[in-house]
Structures are given as C-alpha cells and as structure tokens.
Design a protein around this motif. Structure first.
Motif, mmCIF file in Angstrom:
data_model
loop_
_atom_site.group_PDB
_atom_site.id
_atom_site.type_symbol
_atom_site.label_atom_id
_atom_site.label_comp_id
_atom_site.label_asym_id
_atom_site.label_seq_id
_atom_site.Cartn_x
_atom_site.Cartn_y
_atom_site.Cartn_z
ATOM 1 N N TYR A 84 6.476 -1.213 7.329
ATOM 2 C CA TYR A 84 5.524 -0.103 7.374
ATOM 3 C C TYR A 84 6.282 1.195 7.632
ATOM 4 O O TYR A 84 7.164 1.237 8.495
ATOM 5 C CB TYR A 84 4.507 -0.312 8.499
ATOM 6 N N CYS A 85 5.926 2.252 6.900
ATOM 7 C CA CYS A 85 6.534 3.568 7.098
ATOM 8 C C CYS A 85 5.446 4.632 7.077
ATOM 9 O O CYS A 85 4.537 4.578 6.246
ATOM 10 C CB CYS A 85 7.547 3.890 5.994
ATOM 11 N N LEU B 35 8.965 4.833 -1.314
ATOM 12 C CA LEU B 35 7.723 4.633 -2.069
ATOM 13 C C LEU B 35 6.785 5.830 -1.917
ATOM 14 O O LEU B 35 6.089 6.202 -2.860
ATOM 15 C CB LEU B 35 7.003 3.365 -1.599
ATOM 16 N N ILE B 36 6.792 6.448 -0.731
ATOM 17 C CA ILE B 36 5.933 7.609 -0.487
ATOM 18 C C ILE B 36 6.335 8.752 -1.407
ATOM 19 O O ILE B 36 5.491 9.371 -2.063
ATOM 20 C CB ILE B 36 6.002 8.036 0.993
ATOM 21 N N THR C 147 1.311 9.823 2.630
ATOM 22 C CA THR C 147 2.045 9.917 3.894
ATOM 23 C C THR C 147 2.433 8.575 4.502
ATOM 24 O O THR C 147 3.060 8.546 5.560
ATOM 25 C CB THR C 147 1.216 10.699 4.940
ATOM 26 N N SER C 148 2.071 7.468 3.869
ATOM 27 C CA SER C 148 2.459 6.173 4.427
ATOM 28 C C SER C 148 2.609 5.131 3.318
ATOM 29 O O SER C 148 2.090 5.300 2.213
ATOM 30 C CB SER C 148 1.443 5.699 5.469
ATOM 31 N N SER C 149 3.326 4.076 3.665
ATOM 32 C CA SER C 149 3.538 2.999 2.702
ATOM 33 C C SER C 149 3.795 1.700 3.445
ATOM 34 O O SER C 149 4.182 1.693 4.615
ATOM 35 C CB SER C 149 4.729 3.316 1.780
ATOM 36 N N SER C 150 3.596 0.604 2.740
ATOM 37 C CA SER C 150 3.960 -0.704 3.272
ATOM 38 C C SER C 150 4.413 -1.584 2.113
ATOM 39 O O SER C 150 3.955 -1.434 0.982
ATOM 40 C CB SER C 150 2.795 -1.341 4.034
ATOM 41 N N GLU D 171 0.850 -1.189 0.000
ATOM 42 C CA GLU D 171 0.000 0.000 0.000
ATOM 43 C C GLU D 171 0.884 1.237 0.000
ATOM 44 O O GLU D 171 1.966 1.245 0.586
ATOM 45 C CB GLU D 171 -0.876 -0.003 1.255
ATOM 46 N N VAL D 172 0.402 2.294 -0.676
ATOM 47 C CA VAL D 172 1.112 3.575 -0.631
ATOM 48 C C VAL D 172 0.099 4.699 -0.790
ATOM 49 O O VAL D 172 -0.864 4.579 -1.550
ATOM 50 C CB VAL D 172 2.230 3.665 -1.707
#
Length: 157
Positions: free
Chosen positions: A108-109, A69-70, A33-36, A29-30
C-alpha cells in the motif's frame, strides 16, 4: 510460468518496469493519491532464495513500484506529463522479518506530500494478504522520497 499469466496487464500501461525487474504482480487499486498492489513470492520471483524467500530489503522496490502506479495513473488522466521517477531516499524503513516467506503480500502506498511537480513523498506498507478472516500482519513500513524528472519530447532531425 508465462509472463502473461504472472503479471496483471494493467501494470504495463502504468509503469515502465518489465520482467525480470517488474516485481509487483497485480494491481489492486489506484487513484490520484494512493495505490495498492499484490506481490507473489515464490520460486519464480526475482531475488528468491530457496528455503528463505525474498530478502526484506527488496520490499523497498515493491513499495517504489507500487508508488509509481500513482504517477502512471496521474499521467493517464493528463495531470502530469511523462517523467522518470528516482528514489531519493527512504525514512523509517522498518520490517519485522528478514525475508518475505513464500506467499502473497499486499503493498500500500499513499502520497503524503508534493512539492511542485518534482518531489513527492509516500507512506508505504507491506501486509500479509487476508486469508479467510484471518489476521492481517504489517511486515514492513517506510516513507519514500521520489524525484520526478520530466522527460523531454524527442525531436526529429
């Protein structure tokens, strides 16, 4: 194993990393403000050590590539221009293991702060992949500081 089967092709549109230094395998997921992402640790993974897995400190690069990725997503949306990302440092890197054993892990970020367009911080974690309702373990956490340096357009001579 073919690179075509090992890596989610969407990664190549979002980040500049390429094998053998592309260390994340699948985009989960992206958003802005976040990605995994998912990482596969096996004998084909860079830095793999037989009988052990991948050293836990490589988790910092798993986190860095997932954070990138973000920025790639933001670039696709036209929110930021082309730039290079430089890991300035990390705070609070904690891990419960010396190695990531063979298996798959989710990274996760979340972007937690942005100073201008150049300095960003991210809270990141690496967790076991959920298996049939089993418990998810957090194996590593860190806060990353990243400098975003704009890339000057090439001019014709």
């Amino acid at each position: 194993m073919s690179h075509d089967n090992r890596f989610d092709p969407r990664l190549f549109d979002l980040i500049p990393h390429r094998p053998p230094m592309l260390l994340i395998n699948n985009l989960l997921e992206v958003n802005e403000t976040s990605s995994s992402a998912r990482v596969i640790v096996d004998e084909h993974a860079p830095f793999f050590e037989a009988g052990k897995g991948v050293p836990a400190w490589i988790g910092l690069e798993y986190m860095g590539q997932t954070a990138a990725l973000i920025a790639g997503h933001q670039r696709q949306l036209g929110k930021v221009g082309p730039h290079l990302g430089f890991l300035l440092g990390t705070r609070g890197f904690k891990t419960s293991h010396d190695y990531f054993a063979p298996g798959s892990y989710n990274v996760y970020c979340a972007e937690t702060a942005l100073v201008g367009d150049e300095l960003a911080t991210f809270n990141c974690s690496i967790r076991t992949t959920p298996q049939d309702g089993g418990e998810i373990d957090c194996l590593a956490t860190a806060s990353l500081s990243v400098l975003r340096r704009p890339v000057a357009p090439k001019t014709a001579i």
